[in-house]
Design a protein around this motif. Structure first.
Motif, PDB file in Angstrom:
ATOM      1  N   THR A   9     -24.227 -31.499 -44.749  1.00  0.00           N
ATOM      2  CA  THR A   9     -25.236 -32.453 -44.288  1.00  0.00           C
ATOM      3  C   THR A   9     -25.031 -33.765 -45.029  1.00  0.00           C
ATOM      4  OG1 THR A   9     -26.825 -30.684 -43.885  1.00  0.00           O
ATOM      5  CG2 THR A   9     -27.699 -32.917 -44.116  1.00  0.00           C
ATOM      6  N   VAL A  10     -24.930 -34.880 -44.290  1.00  0.00           N
ATOM      7  CA  VAL A  10     -24.694 -36.189 -44.893  1.00  0.00           C
ATOM      8  C   VAL A  10     -25.915 -37.076 -44.682  1.00  0.00           C
ATOM      9  CG1 VAL A  10     -23.252 -38.257 -44.885  1.00  0.00           C
ATOM     10  CG2 VAL A  10     -22.205 -36.002 -44.518  1.00  0.00           C
ATOM     11  N   THR A  12     -31.332 -31.359 -51.036  1.00  0.00           N
ATOM     12  CA  THR A  12     -31.408 -29.897 -50.917  1.00  0.00           C
ATOM     13  C   THR A  12     -30.740 -29.472 -49.617  1.00  0.00           C
ATOM     14  OG1 THR A  12     -33.508 -29.897 -52.114  1.00  0.00           O
ATOM     15  CG2 THR A  12     -32.942 -27.901 -50.894  1.00  0.00           C
ATOM     16  N   GLY A  13     -30.027 -28.372 -49.650  1.00  0.00           N
ATOM     17  CA  GLY A  13     -29.339 -27.896 -48.458  1.00  0.00           C
ATOM     18  C   GLY A  13     -30.279 -27.604 -47.301  1.00  0.00           C
ATOM     19  N   SER A  14     -29.740 -27.680 -46.089  1.00  0.00           N
ATOM     20  CA  SER A  14     -30.525 -27.418 -44.885  1.00  0.00           C
ATOM     21  C   SER A  14     -30.342 -25.973 -44.428  1.00  0.00           C
ATOM     22  CB  SER A  14     -30.080 -28.361 -43.760  1.00  0.00           C
ATOM     23  OG  SER A  14     -28.773 -28.010 -43.327  1.00  0.00           O
ATOM     24  N   ALA A  63     -25.509 -25.324 -46.821  1.00  0.00           N
ATOM     25  CA  ALA A  63     -25.955 -25.510 -48.202  1.00  0.00           C
ATOM     26  C   ALA A  63     -25.369 -26.789 -48.792  1.00  0.00           C
ATOM     27  CB  ALA A  63     -25.545 -24.314 -49.052  1.00  0.00           C
ATOM     28  N   ALA A  64     -24.194 -27.184 -48.295  1.00  0.00           N
ATOM     29  CA  ALA A  64     -23.514 -28.366 -48.833  1.00  0.00           C
ATOM     30  C   ALA A  64     -24.221 -29.637 -48.377  1.00  0.00           C
ATOM     31  CB  ALA A  64     -22.063 -28.369 -48.381  1.00  0.00           C
ATOM     32  N   THR A  65     -24.425 -30.559 -49.312  1.00  0.00           N
ATOM     33  CA  THR A  65     -25.144 -31.793 -49.020  1.00  0.00           C
ATOM     34  C   THR A  65     -24.431 -32.978 -49.658  1.00  0.00           C
ATOM     35  OG1 THR A  65     -27.240 -30.576 -49.047  1.00  0.00           O
ATOM     36  CG2 THR A  65     -27.364 -32.971 -49.201  1.00  0.00           C
ATOM     37  N   VAL A  66     -24.251 -34.031 -48.879  1.00  0.00           N
ATOM     38  CA  VAL A  66     -23.692 -35.285 -49.380  1.00  0.00           C
ATOM     39  C   VAL A  66     -24.764 -36.350 -49.236  1.00  0.00           C
ATOM     40  CG1 VAL A  66     -21.805 -36.943 -49.236  1.00  0.00           C
ATOM     41  CG2 VAL A  66     -21.432 -34.573 -48.521  1.00  0.00           C
ATOM     42  N   VAL A  67     -25.098 -37.008 -50.331  1.00  0.00           N
ATOM     43  CA  VAL A  67     -26.146 -38.020 -50.318  1.00  0.00           C
ATOM     44  C   VAL A  67     -25.594 -39.331 -50.857  1.00  0.00           C
ATOM     45  CG1 VAL A  67     -28.405 -38.692 -51.219  1.00  0.00           C
ATOM     46  CG2 VAL A  67     -27.974 -36.312 -50.582  1.00  0.00           C
TER      47      VAL A  67
END
Length: 325
Positions: free
Chosen positions: A38-39, A57-59, A63-67
């Protein structure tokens, strides 16, 4: 989880093109490592504690998140501790990218990030004398070839805006058969651009060429060049000339003299020629005229075109008085 996850990266500096490239590279690395990540890209000013927790927080789907948090200087003060904690321990599933545009605002947070050894990528402003070097590096990055002299011709034709220079390199390489940029290529694609720029108007003023200066000014206005860019170009040229007059007798090498003045080395030849018609008092008078015209085109006067013509004539008149015995 593979890099760049479990990391935080600070991208700092005023050159937005370089910052955007750094962000794009990190995003490409992250999505290549975790395609379903998720970006989120958000301005710091729009964050609160709940939003920050939500986007980091992962969706349900990954689970992977880029912010990417942009405009870090605008981060609300009450979120500094929360963001620092995330940067120090982002967790295995988070890639955190922070973008600060430079300047002193937000310095306290930057100092804390630095002390925490957060990874950093600089996006510094490219100085005028560094532009030909940037062109050469940009051409090499794209698999092309250009010599130093042609890089200087390109900068002279396109100007000092880094995005414009990078776009010009892309256009030239896209349209050359053997990926080699020549002076003829630059002239073919960009002939005439410099003639309608504020820098051409400024050069004619400093040369004392009244007719050419007025013609270039009118053509620039007709083709949509903003009046404030014209006053800025004249003021910048005068400041460079003043610095040159103050430094030319210090027996510096060309590279050092160019660095002192703040121009690329190839510009010294023009300044040396122009300086023969000027002295320090005349330059000071002309800079005052440029400041007055700048205020007028920004609203203090009713007719920007008239204010610019008066600036051109006033600068050339100041030069004329400097040449009189």
């Amino acid at each position: 989880m593979t890099a760049p996850f479990a990391t935080a990266t600070l991208i700092q500096g005023p050159e937005s093109l370089l910052a955007e490239r750094a962000v794009r590279q990190l995003l490409e690395q992250a999505t290549a490592a975790q395609p379903d990540a998720t970006v989120s890209r958000v301005p710091a000013s729009g964050l609160d504690r709940g939003t920050l927790a939500e986007i980091t927080t992962g969706s349900l789907f990954s689970a992977a998140t880029v912010v990417v948090i942009e405009q870090l200087a605008e981060l609300p003060a009450d979120l500094a501790d929360d963001l620092l904690a995330l940067a120090v321990e982002p967790g295995d599933d988070l890639a955190l990218i922070l973008v600060h545009e430079g300047g002193v605002k937000g310095k306290a947070l930057l100092d804390r990030l630095r002390k925490a050894n957060v990874g950093r990528i600089d996006a510094p402003a490219v100085k005028a004398w560094e532009l030909p070097q940037f062109v050469s590096a940009e051409v090499r990055r794209r698999g092309g070839r250009i010599d130093r002299a042609t890089a200087e011709v390109l900068v002279s034709a396109v100007g000092s805006d880094l995005r414009s220079v990078a776009a010009a390199v892309t256009q030239l390489l896209d349209d050359t058969e053997d990926a080699t940029i020549t002076p003829a290529d630059v002239r073919r694609y960009f002939a005439g651009r410099a003639e309608v720029s504020g820098f051409a108007v400024a050069d004619h003023c400093l040369d004392g060429n009244r007719e050419a200066a007025l013609d270039s000014l009118r053509w620039a206005l007709e083709t949509g060049v903003a009046p404030v860019l014209l006053t800025s170009a004249v003021a910048s040229a005068l400041r460079n000339l003043g610095k040159y007059l103050g430094a030319r007798d210090d027996r510096l090498r060309d590279a050092d003299l160019a660095r002192r003045v703040g121009v690329p080395p190839w510009k010294l030849k023009d300044l040396a020629r122009q300086s023969r018609g000027w002295n320090a008092p005349a330059v000071a008078t002309a800079i005052q005229l440029a400041a007055t015209a700048d205020a007028q085109v920004k609203g203090a006067g009713g007719d920007a075109g008239f204010a610019l013509e008066m600036l051109v004539l006033g600068v050339i008149d100041a030069r004329g008085r400097a040449r009189r015995p």
